[in-house]
Design a protein around this motif. Sequence first.
Motif, PDB file in Angstrom:
ATOM      1  N   PRO A  67       0.841  -1.218   0.000  1.00  0.00           N
ATOM      2  CA  PRO A  67       0.000   0.000   0.000  1.00  0.00           C
ATOM      3  C   PRO A  67       0.861   1.247   0.000  1.00  0.00           C
ATOM      4  O   PRO A  67       1.923   1.292   0.623  1.00  0.00           O
ATOM      5  CB  PRO A  67      -0.800  -0.136   1.299  1.00  0.00           C
ATOM      6  N   LEU A  68       0.405   2.258  -0.716  1.00  0.00           N
ATOM      7  CA  LEU A  68       1.125   3.518  -0.746  1.00  0.00           C
ATOM      8  C   LEU A  68       0.941   4.266   0.572  1.00  0.00           C
ATOM      9  O   LEU A  68      -0.046   4.060   1.282  1.00  0.00           O
ATOM     10  CB  LEU A  68       0.630   4.371  -1.907  1.00  0.00           C
ATOM     11  N   PRO A  69       1.887   5.119   0.926  1.00  0.00           N
ATOM     12  CA  PRO A  69       1.809   5.835   2.210  1.00  0.00           C
ATOM     13  C   PRO A  69       0.554   6.691   2.320  1.00  0.00           C
ATOM     14  O   PRO A  69      -0.004   7.156   1.323  1.00  0.00           O
ATOM     15  CB  PRO A  69       3.071   6.705   2.211  1.00  0.00           C
ATOM     16  N   ARG A  70       0.133   6.897   3.559  1.00  0.00           N
ATOM     17  CA  ARG A  70      -0.997   7.792   3.848  1.00  0.00           C
ATOM     18  C   ARG A  70      -0.469   8.975   4.645  1.00  0.00           C
ATOM     19  O   ARG A  70      -0.326   8.892   5.855  1.00  0.00           O
ATOM     20  CB  ARG A  70      -2.074   7.044   4.644  1.00  0.00           C
ATOM     21  N   PRO A  71      -0.161  10.067   3.996  1.00  0.00           N
ATOM     22  CA  PRO A  71       0.364  11.240   4.702  1.00  0.00           C
ATOM     23  C   PRO A  71      -0.726  11.897   5.530  1.00  0.00           C
ATOM     24  O   PRO A  71      -1.904  11.523   5.443  1.00  0.00           O
ATOM     25  CB  PRO A  71       0.827  12.156   3.560  1.00  0.00           C
ATOM     26  N   PRO A  72      -0.376  12.866   6.354  1.00  0.00           N
ATOM     27  CA  PRO A  72      -1.401  13.572   7.133  1.00  0.00           C
ATOM     28  C   PRO A  72      -2.480  14.157   6.238  1.00  0.00           C
ATOM     29  O   PRO A  72      -2.212  14.621   5.130  1.00  0.00           O
ATOM     30  CB  PRO A  72      -0.599  14.673   7.850  1.00  0.00           C
ATOM     31  N   VAL A  73      -3.700  14.136   6.713  1.00  0.00           N
ATOM     32  CA  VAL A  73      -4.830  14.656   5.942  1.00  0.00           C
ATOM     33  C   VAL A  73      -4.720  16.177   5.852  1.00  0.00           C
ATOM     34  O   VAL A  73      -4.479  16.847   6.865  1.00  0.00           O
ATOM     35  CB  VAL A  73      -6.163  14.247   6.597  1.00  0.00           C
ATOM     36  N   PRO A  74      -4.879  16.749   4.664  1.00  0.00           N
ATOM     37  CA  PRO A  74      -4.823  18.215   4.542  1.00  0.00           C
ATOM     38  C   PRO A  74      -5.896  18.887   5.394  1.00  0.00           C
ATOM     39  O   PRO A  74      -6.978  18.322   5.606  1.00  0.00           O
ATOM     40  CB  PRO A  74      -5.082  18.448   3.049  1.00  0.00           C
ATOM     41  N   PRO A  75      -5.619  20.061   5.906  1.00  0.00           N
ATOM     42  CA  PRO A  75      -6.599  20.763   6.744  1.00  0.00           C
ATOM     43  C   PRO A  75      -7.935  20.963   6.032  1.00  0.00           C
ATOM     44  O   PRO A  75      -7.978  21.334   4.856  1.00  0.00           O
ATOM     45  CB  PRO A  75      -5.912  22.109   7.019  1.00  0.00           C
ATOM     46  N   GLY A  76      -9.014  20.692   6.742  1.00  0.00           N
ATOM     47  CA  GLY A  76     -10.348  20.900   6.205  1.00  0.00           C
ATOM     48  C   GLY A  76     -10.915  19.745   5.404  1.00  0.00           C
ATOM     49  O   GLY A  76     -12.074  19.805   4.975  1.00  0.00           O
ATOM     50  N   LEU A  77     -10.133  18.691   5.195  1.00  0.00           N
ATOM     51  CA  LEU A  77     -10.612  17.545   4.414  1.00  0.00           C
ATOM     52  C   LEU A  77     -10.862  16.335   5.311  1.00  0.00           C
ATOM     53  O   LEU A  77     -10.305  16.216   6.409  1.00  0.00           O
ATOM     54  CB  LEU A  77      -9.602  17.161   3.336  1.00  0.00           C
ATOM     55  N   ILE A  78     -11.679  15.429   4.804  1.00  0.00           N
ATOM     56  CA  ILE A  78     -11.886  14.110   5.413  1.00  0.00           C
ATOM     57  C   ILE A  78     -11.494  13.079   4.368  1.00  0.00           C
ATOM     58  O   ILE A  78     -11.949  13.154   3.213  1.00  0.00           O
ATOM     59  CB  ILE A  78     -13.358  13.896   5.844  1.00  0.00           C
ATOM     60  N   ARG A  79     -10.655  12.159   4.750  1.00  0.00           N
ATOM     61  CA  ARG A  79     -10.205  11.111   3.832  1.00  0.00           C
ATOM     62  C   ARG A  79     -11.041   9.858   4.045  1.00  0.00           C
ATOM     63  O   ARG A  79     -11.104   9.316   5.148  1.00  0.00           O
ATOM     64  CB  ARG A  79      -8.724  10.805   4.047  1.00  0.00           C
ATOM     65  N   ILE A  80     -11.668   9.385   2.960  1.00  0.00           N
ATOM     66  CA  ILE A  80     -12.446   8.151   3.004  1.00  0.00           C
ATOM     67  C   ILE A  80     -11.572   7.035   2.440  1.00  0.00           C
ATOM     68  O   ILE A  80     -11.132   7.107   1.284  1.00  0.00           O
ATOM     69  CB  ILE A  80     -13.749   8.273   2.191  1.00  0.00           C
ATOM     70  N   CYS A  81     -11.318   6.027   3.242  1.00  0.00           N
ATOM     71  CA  CYS A  81     -10.412   4.943   2.851  1.00  0.00           C
ATOM     72  C   CYS A  81     -11.182   3.642   2.657  1.00  0.00           C
ATOM     73  O   CYS A  81     -12.074   3.311   3.453  1.00  0.00           O
ATOM     74  CB  CYS A  81      -9.338   4.737   3.912  1.00  0.00           C
ATOM     75  N   VAL A  82     -10.811   2.916   1.605  1.00  0.00           N
ATOM     76  CA  VAL A  82     -11.407   1.614   1.313  1.00  0.00           C
ATOM     77  C   VAL A  82     -10.290   0.650   0.962  1.00  0.00           C
ATOM     78  O   VAL A  82      -9.436   0.950   0.112  1.00  0.00           O
ATOM     79  CB  VAL A  82     -12.417   1.679   0.145  1.00  0.00           C
TER      80      VAL A  82
END
Length: 243
Positions: free
Chosen positions: A7-22
């Motif tokens: 799996p590719l890295p998951r960096p910190p989520v940018p401010p103001g966003l929500i990351r949906i992961c599957v």
Amino acid sequence: LFSISKPLPRPPVPPGLIRICVSGFGISHHTGRARTIVDAIVATYPEKYESWFYFDTRGFRPTFLDAIKSELSDDDKKKMADHKTSPFCWLERDDGTREALGGRDGLVDWARGTFDAKDGTNKTILDLCASEPTRTWGEVKFDASTPGTAKTTTTTTTTAVATWQPTATRARTLAPSTTAAETRPTTSAARRPTKMMRAISSTPPPPAIPTPATSSLTCSTTTNARSSTTLETTTASATTPSP
């Protein structure tokens, strides 16, 4: 027979966003539908959500699934302790927290509670949540490309700057007293002219050749005006050669 993708890295989520992961199997109609729902959410609200995916039939379970569960809060670890099916969905926020959603059904429940059905903008999202995925080839063998819209790599540009060096300085980088001619390999063909030159230089000079006698002829011309006849008188002189 098949390698396991990482799996590719998951960096910190940018401010103001929500990351949906599957994450899940590379071939699965439930996993394919989950990805389609997330793609619709991100396409509708790109300023609020981004996506991250990992799909690998061999790599998902148990290695990746167990690793993701270890990142959850204690409460979510208990809730998801028995989850072993594909897909596994979760949220990541800009404050570093994670929220486990579970399988496709958990993602659907979250979407229905988040997006207002009265808003026509959400129609595509909620239509995908309203029906069960089919076992057609399009949903079973879905688009398994990764990692989604999340930026997982950073590109660094390096500019090369050439430094000018004076000629004298560049010349000193060669070995002392070394010229281009001295660096050429010596071959038998190159040595032959040297031997011939030595042989010529050691040969005694030939004897002097005496200067041959020279003679000269002096001609005078007399013209007869009456008969237009030209008479020539030739005087010969000889020069004795010098000893």
